[in-house]
Write a protein that holds these residues in place. Sequence first.
Motif: not given
Length: 956
Positions: A449-466
């Motif tokens: 269950a989502y209890a601590t509020g801490v997640l792991r960033r698994v994927a990201m998409g962006a039109i530019f890097e910065d």
Amino acid sequence: MAVPWNDMEQLTSAHERFYDGREVGSSVRSSILTSWQRCRLLGLIPDQLEIPYQEDLDLHGRLMHAAAPVLDKMEVELTGARVSVILCDDKARVLQRRGGDPELNRSLDGVCLAVGFAFGEQIAGTNGIGTALADRKPSYILGSEHFAECMHPFACAGAPIRDPLSGRVEGVLDLTCRRSDADPAMLKVVRNAAHAIEQRLLEQTTQRERDLLRAFLRTQRAARPRDGHEGVLPSINAVLGRAEQALLREKAAELISSPHRLTDQVELFNGQVATLMRRSVVGPSGEVGIAVEASFPDEARRVRRVSVTAPMAVPPSSDTLVIPAASRSTEPRLPPEAALAPGLAPASEPVPARASTTEETAAPEAGAAAAGISGSEGWLLLVGELGVGQLALQARQRLELLYDASVRIGATLDVTRTAEEVAEVVVPRFADFVTVDLVDAVLRGDEAAYATGVLRRVAMGAIFEDSYLTEVGDSVTFVQSTPQGRCMATQEAVLESDLAEAPGWKAIDPERTEKILKCGIHSLIAVPMYARGVNLGVVSFYRSEQRAFECDDLRLAEELVGRAALSIDNARQFTREHNMALALQRSLLPRGLPSQSAVEVAHRYLPAHGGVSGDWYDVIPLSGGRVALAVGDVVGHGLHAAATMGRLRTAMQNFAVLDLPPEDLLACLDELVDRLDADQDGGDGIVGATCVYAVYDPVSRRCTLTRAGHPLPALVLPDGTVEFPEVPAGPPLGLGGLPFETVDLEIPEGSELVLYTDGLIEERSRDIDVGLGLLRSALTHPSRSPEETCKAVIEALLPGRPKDDVALLVARMHALDADHVASWQLAADPENVSTVRSAVTEQLERWGLEELEFSTELVVSELVTNAIRYARGPIEVRLLRDCTLTCEVSDCSSTSPRMRRATTTDEGGRGLFLVAQLASRWGTRYTASGKVIWTELDLPASPILRHTERTSDHAA
């Protein structure tokens, strides 16, 4: 970027095999093979294609007008690049060719890839233009993938150009260059350029709709009486109820969308019957629309009329109403409600519904007669909305996005890859940036269950890097006030239209969020990822100010994340089951190899990418310093295969401890597998296995090998020569019927015996001979240790994760020299017992094993005495000093002694009992001439070890 297939060798050979009607193997992409098959069905011949020239080209149409600026920009950007830009219509006819160096253009002229020539797939075979048109999707064709032989020196990347509203393919944009200059990135360039042309087609369409609506409203105002109070009817709301108005709008919309219907009869709820009449209207720039007029008599015998407009893509008919020039001079005020409702909207003021020509203004009666109506008035009830084209486009894009999401998301059962697919689908089509954050337990396949509020960033998409967003792999904390925290708590999506005014979002990291706002991010949609009651994480969509999120986008985001959540939960459950199966299999494999000095062993086990299998290996110490080596492979994958592997490995160990000959051991395993298969009763599929089994004797340096349907072992000699001994191939375990055969080899000391499963050498993309060749090359280094050999073999044959389980066992053979062996031949005479006892004592003194003299003398005396009393033939006594002290007594009898507990009144029967008490292990093995009774006594600890043990005891 390197081309991922071998064009010069494999593709050319595959092209020839295909044309000859033979199998092409896996060297050809499935899309190319499908196109080749279409060409063959059309009767095309690779070296006999004729490209036709056609003159009826539309060089000034809307496609050329929309593509011109895009082609100009591409020509400038590709200056100096040896690539030609080619625009074709929907019949694959070349309309324009831009860029390219002179030599390339001359080559293209030579193959007729020039203006006016048609390159449809049904004419020119597989090519970038015709195949993109046939498949209705981008295509990249390289060298020999072209069906026509004349096109083999080239590479093409083509993308279809669609009308954004209708979805119809209007043409194809293609990039062509020489094969040596090919780059798969061409496909991305041409796809982006085609999209730019589609946007310009959309601009043309929406402008046409705007002109049509304005022209229609001008016509309505031109037909209004000069006196603003004469003939003006009361509001439509005072005449018809809401239900009747809605019914009229619905039927009018149906008539507009029906190209072959001109009139319709509508019975209203109050009993009146309205007649709907359809007529076409032409605007000032030639745009064409539809006017639907509704008339019905009332008690005052007046005709009330209602008009509806919509774009029409048909030429004006004989009853077309042409807008007069006088009516174009003023810009009418649009009804306020026209911009509120999608599609068709009600007008706020009553206006005459008839559209008039110049002649009608001079002679109203004549115009009314031409229209089939005399002196009638009515209301402009519905008008086409200004943004109807844009709304239609958005609806089509959303449907396409949902379709692509259903196809592309969840293509694998990997949690991380599924999250990456979400990012790939939505950027940039739906969002400029997207992040997928999951609970850590989900990555492990667990439910949490989502209890601590801490997640792991698994994927990201962006039109530019910065973008200054948290990088993939880092942990992310969302407090309760953030949009992500709120959506996870309420299980509902949250829309923040202006992040600059969202203090909760800024609370995540004030410094970072300010940088994010400065890079252009403006609005956010946060959607919780729930599936089957499990809280998986959250997906955040970001957009720039130019196209901020709206309420309609919220529903689409929820649908996308809902589909992705099911795929990720499926991947999570698969990960859990895979980990369970892998844990079970690893628990059934040897955790550590037993102590023995006959061979130096290294091993590897690599589970398959798609799931565990039944591969196993084993090293089993045998009596007399010998050792058994085994590698096996159970048919199938999953828990059933792993469990079967554990049963077979246990059975093999038991059979090996009984010192069964290798061929008899496999026969017992074969019978066991047959029984297991019979017990299945169709439950979990067929039970079967392959196996190779070897027994090595370090004293004689002889190795006995047998196999059951398994790949041949490899033998690396001390000089580096690699051989594959011809071990007789028995049937796989479980088939039965045929006996197993063995082969005896005398192996030089220092040689390596390599046993492996088929996953090491077999792969879909290569023949087994290629795999054996790679294995031979990797083994031709005798100076390496077995551990280094394992590493080199895996790197050479399995650079990536294998598609099938792999078990590898490398054993370097050692010999037991004469200084560690002593033997004596005895006649069957009781007087020889004392003689051999003295000889054993002397040998133990030479080896420095005086502590074992008493126990060894007792064991030898008992075993020799039993052999003299109960056996026959010559008797041999042998001592082996290795990891243990082994004492063997052999005779020519096949009768095995049996240990029993003697009672207090028995005079004998205690000999073997005493032997078993003194020895750590004892047993019987049978030979071709009789049997061997053997015992093993533990060697005394060295002085250093004894001192260490005494010190430890004293400290305790």
